[in-house]
Design an enzyme around this catalytic site. Structure first.
Site, PDB file in Angstrom:
ATOM      1  N   ARG A  96     -29.434 -26.100 -19.189  1.00 15.67           N
ATOM      2  CA  ARG A  96     -28.384 -25.055 -19.774  1.00 15.67           C
ATOM      3  C   ARG A  96     -27.555 -24.977 -18.434  1.00 15.67           C
ATOM      4  NH1 ARG A  96     -27.044 -24.911 -23.863  1.00 15.67           N
ATOM      5  NH2 ARG A  96     -24.806 -25.376 -22.866  1.00 15.67           N
ATOM      6  N   LYS A 131      -5.792 -18.455 -10.660  1.00 13.01           N
ATOM      7  CA  LYS A 131      -6.658 -17.660 -11.808  1.00 13.01           C
ATOM      8  C   LYS A 131      -7.861 -18.364 -12.315  1.00 13.01           C
ATOM      9  CE  LYS A 131      -1.899 -15.784 -13.439  1.00 13.01           C
ATOM     10  NZ  LYS A 131      -1.205 -15.673 -14.232  1.00 13.01           N
ATOM     11  N   LYS A 163       5.078 -12.919  -2.978  1.00 17.00           N
ATOM     12  CA  LYS A 163       5.237 -12.539  -4.443  1.00 17.00           C
ATOM     13  C   LYS A 163       6.001 -10.752  -4.566  1.00 17.00           C
ATOM     14  CE  LYS A 163       1.863 -13.421  -7.408  1.00 17.00           C
ATOM     15  NZ  LYS A 163       2.445 -14.534  -8.206  1.00 17.00           N
ATOM     16  N   GLU A 193       8.427 -15.913  -4.578  1.00 16.94           N
ATOM     17  CA  GLU A 193       8.649 -15.573  -6.061  1.00 16.94           C
ATOM     18  C   GLU A 193      10.064 -15.023  -6.146  1.00 16.94           C
ATOM     19  OE1 GLU A 193       5.354 -14.275  -8.983  1.00 16.94           O
ATOM     20  OE2 GLU A 193       6.568 -12.107  -8.244  1.00 16.94           O
ATOM     21  N   ASP A 214       9.956 -17.309 -11.585  1.00 22.37           N
ATOM     22  CA  ASP A 214       9.048 -16.958 -12.532  1.00 22.37           C
ATOM     23  C   ASP A 214       9.646 -16.136 -13.731  1.00 22.37           C
ATOM     24  OD1 ASP A 214       6.505 -15.433 -12.825  1.00 22.37           O
ATOM     25  OD2 ASP A 214       7.215 -13.582 -12.291  1.00 22.37           O
TER      26      ASP A 214
END
Length: 276
Positions: A96, A131, A163, A193, A214
């Site tokens: 598994r 992410k 950012k 950004e 963005d």
């Protein structure tokens, strides 16, 4: 990657086996030796075959594993990916974990390959993001490379990406870039950004090496690329999917970052089948 891979495998095996595999212990003679094949149940791009191998060899280094197809290759439904031979009880205990990792990694590689194919001959490069699945980042990013994509920064420690919240906290783009330039080694680039042409101009004036555009529309992306005019690399992000990525690439951006590569890839279908 070796240390991180072993950490991942050990944690996964401990999670799955715990104090012991009660089903196998109750039904399988420990002396039984078996041979099994890993079989593709659909078409996909393979990634993680040697990760699967390492799962079994962590349980017993003497387990034999023969990879018939290598990472980065396309496979068809019914293809045998590898053979594994060893104590049946250990093969069952590793099954598994090996499949979970192999299926997820191949899913990421397959999705990445689809994005890469969509932007062929545009000059744009498909890159990933942070992410990723917590604890599996090294495997997720390897899988992107296996699918023909490129890695963005690995984590917070190996790249400067200023950012929106950094800009607010620092008091503006110019201040943030100036502070970053004083702190980082000359080998690191600074990315900023932006969400408007005004911010693009400000980032350019501040000396940003890469400008992240963005959630901009196609016309705004084209205008931003024209404004940047090769003075920095242009990276598009936000609203990117397989239906939109080609048009985004044709605006002239250098990079297209796609969070979906690692946070939304579907695991592919692979089985491990014992010989009868």
């Amino acid at each position: 990657m070796d240390f991180e891979l072993q950490r991942i495998i050990m944690a996964a095996l401990q999670e799955d086996i715990g104090t012991g595999d009660v089903t196998t212990r109750a039904t399988v003679d420990p002396a039984t030796i078996s041979r099994a094949e890993l079989v593709a149940k659909e078409d996909f791009v393979l990634a993680g075959i040697h990760v699967a191998e390492q799962v079994f060899k962590t349980l017993d280094p003497e387990i034999a594993f023969d990879a018939l197809i290598e990472d980065g290759q396309s496979v068809k439904r019914g293809d045998v990916l590898a053979w594994v031979k060893g104590p049946a009880a250990l093969l069952l205990q590793g099954e598994r974990v090996a499949l979970n990792l192999l299926q997820r990694m191949s899913g990421i590689a397959t999705l990445t390959a689809s994005f890469v194919q969509e932007v062929e001959e545009t000059g744009a490069t498909i890159v990933d993001t942070r992410k990723t699945m917590p604890g599996l980042r090294v495997l997720d990013k390897y899988s992107v490379r296996a699918g023909g994509g490129t890695n963005h920064r690995t984590a917070l420690y190996d790249g400067v990406l200023i950012k929106e919240n950094h800009i607010v906290a620092a008091g503006g783009i110019a201040t943030a870039v100036e502070r970053a330039r004083k702190e980082i080694p000359h080998t690191l680039k600074i990315e900023v950004e932006t969400s408007s042409l005004e911010e693009v101009a400000e980032a350019l004036a501040a000396g940003a090496d890469i400008i992240l555009l963005d959630n901009m529309g196609l016309k705004q992306l084209e205008d931003a690329v024209a404004l940047i005019d090769g003075k920095a690399e242009a990276e598009a992000s936000g609203g990117v999917n397989l239906e939109t990525v080609r048009a985004i690439a044709e605006t002239g951006v250098n990079l297209i970052s796609v969070g979906a590569l690692t946070h939304s890839a579907r695991s592919v279908d692979i089985s491990m089948l014992f010989e009868t």
